[in-house]
Design a protein around this motif. Structure first.
Motif, PDB file in Angstrom:
ATOM      1  N   ASP A   1       0.827  -1.203   0.000  1.00 54.22           N
ATOM      2  CA  ASP A   1       0.000   0.000   0.000  1.00 54.22           C
ATOM      3  C   ASP A   1       0.865   1.259   0.000  1.00 54.22           C
ATOM      4  O   ASP A   1       0.566   2.235  -0.695  1.00 54.22           O
ATOM      5  N   ARG A   2       1.945   1.213   0.764  1.00 54.99           N
ATOM      6  CA  ARG A   2       2.794   2.391   0.875  1.00 54.99           C
ATOM      7  C   ARG A   2       3.523   2.696  -0.427  1.00 54.99           C
ATOM      8  O   ARG A   2       3.724   3.859  -0.795  1.00 54.99           O
ATOM      9  N   TRP A   3       3.918   1.659  -1.149  1.00 59.21           N
ATOM     10  CA  TRP A   3       4.764   1.841  -2.322  1.00 59.21           C
ATOM     11  C   TRP A   3       4.051   1.561  -3.639  1.00 59.21           C
ATOM     12  O   TRP A   3       4.700   1.547  -4.691  1.00 59.21           O
ATOM     13  N   HIS A   4       2.745   1.383  -3.632  1.00 57.78           N
ATOM     14  CA  HIS A   4       2.055   0.991  -4.861  1.00 57.78           C
ATOM     15  C   HIS A   4       2.132   2.066  -5.942  1.00 57.78           C
ATOM     16  O   HIS A   4       2.087   1.769  -7.132  1.00 57.78           O
ATOM     17  N   ASP A   5       2.296   3.320  -5.519  1.00 54.79           N
ATOM     18  CA  ASP A   5       2.402   4.406  -6.484  1.00 54.79           C
ATOM     19  C   ASP A   5       3.843   4.896  -6.619  1.00 54.79           C
ATOM     20  O   ASP A   5       4.083   6.038  -7.012  1.00 54.79           O
ATOM     21  N   GLY A   6       4.789   4.023  -6.289  1.00 59.49           N
ATOM     22  CA  GLY A   6       6.196   4.423  -6.336  1.00 59.49           C
ATOM     23  C   GLY A   6       6.563   5.396  -5.244  1.00 59.49           C
ATOM     24  O   GLY A   6       7.562   6.113  -5.356  1.00 59.49           O
ATOM     25  N   GLY A   7       5.771   5.400  -4.177  1.00 64.32           N
ATOM     26  CA  GLY A   7       6.057   6.291  -3.052  1.00 64.32           C
ATOM     27  C   GLY A   7       5.715   7.744  -3.311  1.00 64.32           C
ATOM     28  O   GLY A   7       6.161   8.621  -2.570  1.00 64.32           O
ATOM     29  N   ALA A   8       4.898   8.002  -4.342  1.00 65.36           N
ATOM     30  CA  ALA A   8       4.583   9.394  -4.697  1.00 65.36           C
ATOM     31  C   ALA A   8       3.926  10.139  -3.537  1.00 65.36           C
ATOM     32  O   ALA A   8       4.174  11.334  -3.325  1.00 65.36           O
ATOM     33  N   ARG A   9       3.097   9.429  -2.779  1.00 63.15           N
ATOM     34  CA  ARG A   9       2.386  10.086  -1.673  1.00 63.15           C
ATOM     35  C   ARG A   9       3.316  10.488  -0.533  1.00 63.15           C
ATOM     36  O   ARG A   9       2.945  11.267   0.337  1.00 63.15           O
TER      37      ARG A   9
END
Length: 279
Positions: A200-208
């Motif tokens: 969940d934390r890295w699913h967007d490449g850490g963008a959040r």
């Protein structure tokens, strides 16, 4: 010796500076005969929101624990690895790049550790239990701990002075006991939750996460992953659900690590001030 922050199913929590330092040293110092200037380390860690005071405090503590050695050149102080630190970092490297998160090569062997300690050794009992959990053991029944594969607990037993109180055996499950029954000694839902939190934390490449560049993303990713695999007892894959989240999490880690490796190294090369040592 460990580099972990302790337990934490929610990997959304920020790692301590020491955990980030282990990742930094493992990526940029391990296997190279160099020491790094404290000021340049501070510059790297500023990308992760770690203060100068926290970096200096972490470096000092690691020197005091025999993990780092100071080297001076002029008015600058550089920090290099000691043999003790090299051992810790090599263990982390093996867990990340060789052992991995999924145990597909288990040969059916379990390591059993049995002990019964008097109240006069209560402190040692607590330390032993903590180290067994750290080493991937689960509590099978009162006083009997179990881990998949052959585990060497000699160093732990020696350091705690418990040779006369501990029995260590390698064994295989025999009928009517099944290996699947022994897996119940481990909190598999909690282990799975940790991997899902990582995904969940890295699913967007850490963008959040709002990190400024690939160097910061690389170091935080490595720190999160090492903390995760160090908490994993590496249970046999055949006794875990087919959709075990460690499989997806490991794939995600490798993809992101590869994507950020070269740009992160370029950024580090531009920032780090290194001193050749031990030549």
């Amino acid at each position: 010796m460990t580099s972990d922050d302790g337990d934490g199913a929610a990997h959304s929590s920020s790692p301590r500076p020491q955990s980030l330092m282990f990742s930094f040293l493992g990526v940029y110092v391990l296997g190279r005969r160099v020491a790094v200037y404290s000021g340049s380390v501070i510059d790297v860690f500023a990308r992760l929101g770690v203060t100068e005071e926290a970096v200096r405090s972490t470096l000092t503590r690691m020197v005091n624990r025999g993990l780092l050695a100071r080297h001076r050149q002029g008015r600058k102080t550089y920090f290099g690895l000691t043999p003790k630190a090299t051992g810790v970092l090599e263990d982390g490297r093996r867990r990340v790049w060789e052992t991995g998160a999924v145990n597909r090569d288990w040969d059916g062997t379990w390591t059993l550790v049995g002990f019964s300690l008097p109240d006069s050794l209560r402190g040692a009992r607590h330390d032993l239990r903590s180290r067994l959990v750290w080493a991937g053991f689960g509590l099978l029944q009162s006083g009997l701990w179990i881990a998949p594969g052959v585990k060497d607990v000699t160093e732990t037993v020696t350091e705690l002075g418990l040779h006369e109180h501990v029995t260590v055996l390698a064994a295989r499950a025999l009928k009517p006991t099944e290996s699947a029954d022994l897996v119940r000694a481990f909190d598999t839902p909690r282990i799975a939750e940790r991997y899902r939190a990582f995904l969940d934390r890295w699913h967007d490449g850490g963008a959040r996460l709002g990190l400024p560049d690939d160097l910061a993303r690389q170091l935080l990713l490595h720190t999160d992953w090492l903390r995760l695999v160090r908490q994993d007892p590496h249970l046999p894959a055949e006794h875990l659900p087919a959709d075990w989240p460690a499989i997806r999490a490991e794939r995600a880690f490798h993809e992101l690590a590869r994507a950020w490796e070269e740009p992160a190294r370029a950024l580090a090369a531009a920032v780090l001030d290194e001193l050749p040592v031990g030549r």
